[in-house]
Scaffold this active site. Sequence first.
Site, short mmCIF file in Angstrom:
data_model
loop_
_atom_site.label_atom_id
_atom_site.label_comp_id
_atom_site.label_asym_id
_atom_site.label_seq_id
_atom_site.Cartn_x
_atom_site.Cartn_y
_atom_site.Cartn_z
N ASN A 158 30.10 48.07 23.37
CA ASN A 158 30.98 48.38 22.24
C ASN A 158 32.45 48.51 22.64
OD1 ASN A 158 30.23 50.79 23.62
ND2 ASN A 158 30.80 52.02 21.83
N SER A 184 24.95 42.57 28.66
CA SER A 184 24.72 41.13 28.68
C SER A 184 25.48 40.39 27.59
CB SER A 184 23.22 40.84 28.55
OG SER A 184 22.52 41.31 29.69
N GLY A 232 26.07 54.98 27.20
CA GLY A 232 25.07 54.35 26.34
C GLY A 232 24.30 55.38 25.55
N SER A 233 23.09 55.06 25.20
CA SER A 233 22.31 55.94 24.35
C SER A 233 21.77 57.14 25.12
CB SER A 233 21.13 55.17 23.75
OG SER A 233 20.14 54.89 24.75
N GLU A 254 28.27 59.38 29.47
CA GLU A 254 28.65 59.66 28.09
C GLU A 254 27.62 59.00 27.21
OE1 GLU A 254 31.48 58.04 24.77
OE2 GLU A 254 32.67 58.67 26.50
N LEU A 255 27.00 59.79 26.34
CA LEU A 255 25.85 59.32 25.58
C LEU A 255 26.17 59.31 24.07
CD1 LEU A 255 23.21 61.20 27.75
CD2 LEU A 255 24.05 58.85 28.00
#
Length: 517
Positions: A158, A184, A232-233, A254-255
């Site tokens: 993102n 990717s 990411g998540s 950082e999630l």
Amino acid sequence: MPVPTAEVFERLRSFAAVDTAQGHATRAIIEVFTGETLGSVPVGTAADVATAVAKARAAQAEWAARTPKQRAEVLDRYRALVVESREFLMDVIQAETGKARWAAQEEVMSLMFAARYFSRVAPRLLAPHSVPGAFPVVNRASVRAVPKGVVGVIAPWNYPMALSVGDSIPALLAGNAVVVKPDSQTPYSSLVNAELFARAGLPTGLFAVVPGPGTVVGTAIVENCDYLMFTGSSATGRTLAEQCGRRLIGYSAELGGKNPMIVTRGADLNKAAKAAVRACFSNAGQLCISIERLYVERAVADQFTEKFAAAVKAAKLGAAYDFSKDIGSLISEAQLETVTKHVADAVSKGAKVLVGGNARPDLGPLFFEPTVLTEVTDAMECGRNETFGPLVSIYPVDSVQEAVTRANDTEYGLNASVWAGSKAEGERIAEQLHAGTVNVDEGYAPAWGTTGAPMGGMGISGVGRRHGPDGLLKFTEPQSIVVTRLLNLDPPAFLPQSTWQPLLMAAARGIRFLPGR
């Protein structure tokens, strides 16, 4: 402004740390606005990661031997190249992500801010410093910041420059090598910076980009690096934390976030409504720190909702390599599907759509209208779960305290926004929120851009911090060196232990009166 040519992307492909002589598979990279192919990159393997890490270790030894000031000089040259190349960098970001140009500019500015801040503070923060020894005069103590070695960075799609290279900058300044696994879908954003690092004089092999799937390249990085930085998540963050824990290596992440905005009856509703559009729909809402929940005091809820809905309707949705559009595209079919399902689920359970709610294939394959809902409940998918798309909900509340309570009623705790009648009131509300960053009279950008302040999440929104002194020192190991002079803890030959030990205790008791103890 045209997208960069195929020849440009072919040049960037050459900066991938992948042995293409081994006949690797390739992956096509898509221009999000059109669905057309920009180019292709080789798909890395675990062997490529092992090779990149070995080369990185060799380069890191010489790099770590340089002074922080010497390392900062290289990063200063890199920053100048970012400024010089800013239009081209924004083109690459937009091509890979489909975001509006102003959001791409935020990424480029983020790199500039990070390089400037960490280059300026690294010589001071990394310098050895003295601390009081156990016994003054007898003990002289100093603390050094030792590089971790090879830092692995697993980056998301993102904000593919800010969240890959932006984290690599302090790691490099701390004396480490870096191996990056870009998402990717967005490898060129990392590869173009590998080119800039090379032009700035960064030693060969010190910054390596290995494209490839997380299950292969990501896993290999975790198995070979000395410290991991992940964005990411929360679900993936838990898995990586377990893997790092088994190896006993450090980890920062950082999630996710389900970030709230609070608007009180005394707030400037015009400013709040206009700023909320940016806060909610930057990168089409695909931002960990963007706003998804708006709590508005009931006395002004109708007014704010009307103004916000009008501002959202006026926002320009579309594809453009210039500043003529306000909101861009989603990045993938998966994101489009998630947003579509969340809206449909909410509507089927009683939510009302004030603005938007529809995909826009007429604008491009992955566009979805900025969408505002009311009457959302926890029974709906978007009620408590992060949508990560252009979908926000407005909740009228009876008091500021109710707004605070509901804002904090989540496992997440990444970012928040407060709009109140005064700065002092806004700060008082901010202090009650369970979030790593809180913006008063803005959405997210000032806290993110304040590189001297730590940025990260509470709860399941993260571990550790980026930015600020913590964002540099986490990439180091503190080493204490204590030199003993004159005499050690053994008694002199002429004193028995029965005499010596009481003398040591008397000395220890007296230390409390000394400055710094």
